[in-house]
Motif scaffolding. Sequence first.
Motif, PDB file in Angstrom:
ATOM      1  N   ASP A  29       0.802  -1.224   0.000  1.00  0.00           N
ATOM      2  CA  ASP A  29       0.000   0.000   0.000  1.00  0.00           C
ATOM      3  C   ASP A  29       0.834   1.272   0.000  1.00  0.00           C
ATOM      4  OD1 ASP A  29      -2.396  -1.356  -0.083  1.00  0.00           O
ATOM      5  OD2 ASP A  29      -2.598  -1.464   2.094  1.00  0.00           O
ATOM      6  N   ARG A  36       0.626   3.204  -3.205  1.00  0.00           N
ATOM      7  CA  ARG A  36      -0.594   3.912  -3.602  1.00  0.00           C
ATOM      8  C   ARG A  36      -0.365   5.418  -3.506  1.00  0.00           C
ATOM      9  NH1 ARG A  36      -5.347   0.980  -3.754  1.00  0.00           N
ATOM     10  NH2 ARG A  36      -5.211  -1.180  -3.026  1.00  0.00           N
ATOM     11  N   GLN A  73       3.578   8.726  -8.117  1.00  0.00           N
ATOM     12  CA  GLN A  73       3.602   8.470  -9.560  1.00  0.00           C
ATOM     13  C   GLN A  73       5.015   8.658 -10.088  1.00  0.00           C
ATOM     14  OE1 GLN A  73       1.118  11.285 -11.677  1.00  0.00           O
ATOM     15  NE2 GLN A  73       1.155  12.717  -9.973  1.00  0.00           N
ATOM     16  N   ARG A 131       0.197  -8.283  -6.085  1.00  0.00           N
ATOM     17  CA  ARG A 131      -0.389  -7.102  -5.447  1.00  0.00           C
ATOM     18  C   ARG A 131       0.568  -5.914  -5.506  1.00  0.00           C
ATOM     19  NH1 ARG A 131      -1.792  -6.491   0.949  1.00  0.00           N
ATOM     20  NH2 ARG A 131      -2.649  -4.372   0.858  1.00  0.00           N
ATOM     21  N   SER A 133       0.870  -4.677  -9.123  1.00  0.00           N
ATOM     22  CA  SER A 133      -0.321  -3.946  -9.543  1.00  0.00           C
ATOM     23  C   SER A 133      -0.293  -2.508  -9.046  1.00  0.00           C
ATOM     24  CB  SER A 133      -1.571  -4.665  -9.025  1.00  0.00           C
ATOM     25  OG  SER A 133      -2.734  -3.931  -9.349  1.00  0.00           O
ATOM     26  N   ASN A 134       0.017  -2.310  -7.768  1.00  0.00           N
ATOM     27  CA  ASN A 134       0.085  -0.955  -7.223  1.00  0.00           C
ATOM     28  C   ASN A 134       1.195  -0.142  -7.881  1.00  0.00           C
ATOM     29  OD1 ASN A 134      -2.059  -1.391  -5.515  1.00  0.00           O
ATOM     30  ND2 ASN A 134      -0.807  -1.776  -3.702  1.00  0.00           N
ATOM     31  N   ARG A 183       2.379  -0.485 -10.918  1.00  0.00           N
ATOM     32  CA  ARG A 183       2.059  -0.133 -12.301  1.00  0.00           C
ATOM     33  C   ARG A 183       1.011   0.978 -12.379  1.00  0.00           C
ATOM     34  NH1 ARG A 183       1.743  -6.056 -15.137  1.00  0.00           N
ATOM     35  NH2 ARG A 183       2.337  -5.054 -17.059  1.00  0.00           N
ATOM     36  N   PHE A 184       0.131   1.058 -11.394  1.00  0.00           N
ATOM     37  CA  PHE A 184      -0.810   2.177 -11.369  1.00  0.00           C
ATOM     38  C   PHE A 184      -0.077   3.500 -11.201  1.00  0.00           C
ATOM     39  CE2 PHE A 184      -4.330  -0.830 -10.114  1.00  0.00           C
ATOM     40  CZ  PHE A 184      -5.137  -0.557 -11.218  1.00  0.00           C
ATOM     41  N   GLY A 185       1.098   3.464 -10.587  1.00  0.00           N
ATOM     42  CA  GLY A 185       1.871   4.684 -10.397  1.00  0.00           C
ATOM     43  C   GLY A 185       2.767   5.054 -11.562  1.00  0.00           C
ATOM     44  N   ARG A 197       2.729   6.550 -14.441  1.00  0.00           N
ATOM     45  CA  ARG A 197       1.847   7.381 -15.267  1.00  0.00           C
ATOM     46  C   ARG A 197       2.425   8.766 -15.563  1.00  0.00           C
ATOM     47  NH1 ARG A 197      -0.905   6.781 -10.152  1.00  0.00           N
ATOM     48  NH2 ARG A 197      -1.136   8.768  -9.037  1.00  0.00           N
TER      49      ARG A 197
END
Length: 380
Positions: free
Chosen positions: A86, A89, A92, A109, A112-113, A115-117, A119
């Motif tokens: 976490d 989260r 970026q 997990r 995934s977190n 790769r969301f960053g 950007r």
Amino acid sequence: MLGGRGSGKTFAGAHWLHEKARASDFTFALVGPALHDVREVMVEGPSGLKALGEGEDRPRWEAGRKRLVWPRSGAMAYAFSAEDPDSLRGPQFHGAWADEFCAWREPERVLSNLRFGLRRGEAPQLVVTTTPRPIAALKRLLSEPGTRTTRGATHANAANLPPVYLAHLRDLYAGTRLEAQEMEGLVVESEGALFRAEDIAAARGEPPERLEKIIVAVDPPITTTGDACGIVAAGRSRLRGNDDGAIAYVLADRSVRGLTPLGWARRVVETAEMVGADQIVAEANQGGDMVRTVLEQAGCRTRVRLVHASRGKRARAEPVAALYEQGRVVHCGRFNALEEELMALGSEAPGHSPDRADALVWAISQLLLDRPAGPRIRLI
């Protein structure tokens, strides 16, 4: 970047990020199994980021903010522990380096977190360096269309390693599946797999001057975005004076992912011309006569034989695995992706299709096992 122990994968990851950081003011993420690993290996280690910089290009570690700063460019790399998914989260990044992915407790997990960053900038990139293990998270990552895979063996970095270290690894792992994993950087299965790493390692050799038959085996994909099209070329040679001593030689693995039917058909035709194939053997369970049709549209002049699978993959592969144990298959080159699939055959995760391995099983079966009974003529 998959690599054996001491293959230089940490240096490669650090070099990639350092070159990006010294040339821009990008923001990066450094993710290791624990914060201690990030600092002691990725940052402060002998192959880490600080060791690569000189003068104003040498980054400084700010322990309070858990970040590395490049004074000249203004780039920053923040440290994160895979033990705390976490924590990724919110932030970026322009890029990220993830080390020892297979040692993470919750790799999917965390990934995934992370790769969301990713950007920031026009083309965020992620580099993963790890000694591979047969975990589902790694297999899924390797099968993604956007993933590019490199492999490095321990012996390739022998010039930078003590001879006693290499000797120790050989004493520990020689002749075992862990030799392929820990020294060759291959993804190796252990439970239920049909093909042994030691048999595949012993199979490497050179092709003979003449092959009596050459075929290209094709395992066509169902879609253009999922499974790969397995394309494997192999030939047969016979030991002189021995009717039952035929040897199969694997000549090429030209498997490809993401092409249209006409695209992979053209690659099959190109492969057949490259190796001088006498025949193309294609599994027709899924596409039926469509396979023959697209090969003809691609300009195929080689005879095409369609085969239908009446048994499961494991049942078809078992006699081929026995041929490897008998030393009757030779790999004329290093086919890492193909060998990984062979060592996973029989223990792969549900939904995973070992297309390269399926094509090889068809090729070897047609050359050595599917021989018509009856009289033979032998030149004396």
